[in-house]
Scaffold this motif. Structure first.
Motif, PDB file in Angstrom:
ATOM      1  N   VAL A   1     -46.440 -65.639  36.473  1.00  0.00           N
ATOM      2  CA  VAL A   1     -45.382 -65.659  37.460  1.00  0.00           C
ATOM      3  C   VAL A   1     -45.271 -67.069  38.027  1.00  0.00           C
ATOM      4  N   THR A   2     -44.034 -67.562  38.037  1.00  0.00           N
ATOM      5  CA  THR A   2     -43.815 -68.905  38.587  1.00  0.00           C
ATOM      6  C   THR A   2     -43.220 -68.762  39.975  1.00  0.00           C
ATOM      7  N   GLU A   3     -43.757 -69.520  40.872  1.00  0.00           N
ATOM      8  CA  GLU A   3     -43.228 -69.509  42.236  1.00  0.00           C
ATOM      9  C   GLU A   3     -42.084 -70.492  42.343  1.00  0.00           C
ATOM     10  N   GLN A   4     -41.026 -70.045  43.020  1.00  0.00           N
ATOM     11  CA  GLN A   4     -39.917 -70.952  43.271  1.00  0.00           C
ATOM     12  C   GLN A   4     -40.240 -71.753  44.525  1.00  0.00           C
ATOM     13  N   ALA A   5     -39.796 -72.991  44.516  1.00  0.00           N
ATOM     14  CA  ALA A   5     -39.984 -73.821  45.701  1.00  0.00           C
ATOM     15  C   ALA A   5     -39.175 -73.229  46.850  1.00  0.00           C
ATOM     16  N   ARG A   6     -39.769 -73.244  47.995  1.00  0.00           N
ATOM     17  CA  ARG A   6     -39.064 -72.718  49.173  1.00  0.00           C
ATOM     18  C   ARG A   6     -38.050 -73.749  49.656  1.00  0.00           C
ATOM     19  N   ARG A   7     -36.881 -73.231  49.996  1.00  0.00           N
ATOM     20  CA  ARG A   7     -35.840 -74.116  50.498  1.00  0.00           C
ATOM     21  C   ARG A   7     -35.946 -74.200  52.004  1.00  0.00           C
ATOM     22  N   GLY A   8     -35.733 -75.377  52.496  1.00  0.00           N
ATOM     23  CA  GLY A   8     -35.706 -75.590  53.935  1.00  0.00           C
ATOM     24  C   GLY A   8     -34.281 -75.852  54.395  1.00  0.00           C
ATOM     25  N   PRO A   9     -34.075 -75.964  55.710  1.00  0.00           N
ATOM     26  CA  PRO A   9     -32.729 -76.189  56.234  1.00  0.00           C
ATOM     27  C   PRO A   9     -32.125 -77.503  55.732  1.00  0.00           C
ATOM     28  N   GLU A  10     -32.983 -78.458  55.367  1.00  0.00           N
ATOM     29  CA  GLU A  10     -32.472 -79.745  54.890  1.00  0.00           C
ATOM     30  C   GLU A  10     -31.772 -79.616  53.530  1.00  0.00           C
ATOM     31  N   ASP A  11     -32.071 -78.555  52.781  1.00  0.00           N
ATOM     32  CA  ASP A  11     -31.416 -78.362  51.479  1.00  0.00           C
ATOM     33  C   ASP A  11     -29.922 -78.079  51.609  1.00  0.00           C
ATOM     34  N   GLY A  12     -29.492 -77.599  52.752  1.00  0.00           N
ATOM     35  CA  GLY A  12     -28.079 -77.305  52.983  1.00  0.00           C
ATOM     36  C   GLY A  12     -27.316 -78.447  53.627  1.00  0.00           C
ATOM     37  N   ASP A  13     -27.966 -79.571  53.841  1.00  0.00           N
ATOM     38  CA  ASP A  13     -27.354 -80.717  54.530  1.00  0.00           C
ATOM     39  C   ASP A  13     -26.774 -81.691  53.510  1.00  0.00           C
ATOM     40  N   VAL A  14     -25.432 -81.736  53.398  1.00  0.00           N
ATOM     41  CA  VAL A  14     -24.797 -82.617  52.408  1.00  0.00           C
ATOM     42  C   VAL A  14     -24.961 -84.096  52.752  1.00  0.00           C
TER      43      VAL A  14
END
Length: 143
Positions: A2-15
């Motif tokens: 099983v591969t873990e996906q990297a957790r997204r933070g609020p900065e991932d939604g900041d263009v």
């Protein structure tokens, strides 16, 4: 395994952040070819050649590249039929159709302010001493 996906933070939604996922997605769709393809697909399904004919000025290579990017981002669905000759259809997905609403708004904005933008360009170019194509004696494709 099983591969873990990297957790997204609020900065991932900041263009505005150079390293954000949102900026990567934004860059992929905020170009003229992607916007034109999304606009042309609309509510219809088209074949590659039909898209090539509808989007004036796009090369075969650029259409293929742009469609791959839109497919990767889940905005375009590609259906390949096991026929001879091969047939491939493209249509917008639900997120692609939602983006088309935004594209339609941009097209409407362009039509609404076309005259004002053209006048502003003439004023700017005159102040900067830039000659327009007509002043420079360059003929347009239509002329």
């Amino acid at each position: 395994m099983v591969t873990e996906q990297a957790r997204r933070g609020p900065e991932d939604g900041d263009v505005t952040r150079a390293d954000s996922l949102a900026r990567e997605i934004f860059s992929g769709v905020a170009n003229k070819w992607a916007l034109l393809i999304i606009n042309v697909l609309g509510q219809q399904t088209l074949r590659f050649t039909e898209l090539l004919n509808e989007v004036e000025g796009i090369s075969h290579k650029m259409l293929a590249q742009t469609l791959r990017g839109l497919e990767r981002d889940g905005l375009v669905h590609r259906t390949v039929y096991a026929e001879v000759p091969p047939r491939v259809d493209y249509r917008l997905t639900e997120p692609g159709a939602a983006l088309r609403d935004t594209v339609n708004g941009m097209c409407a904005w362009t039509r609404r302010y076309l005259d004002e933008i053209e006048a502003a360009r003439r004023r700017f170019d005159a102040q900067a001493g830039i000659k327009s194509d007509a002043q420079a004696g360059i003929k347009s494709k239509d002329g």
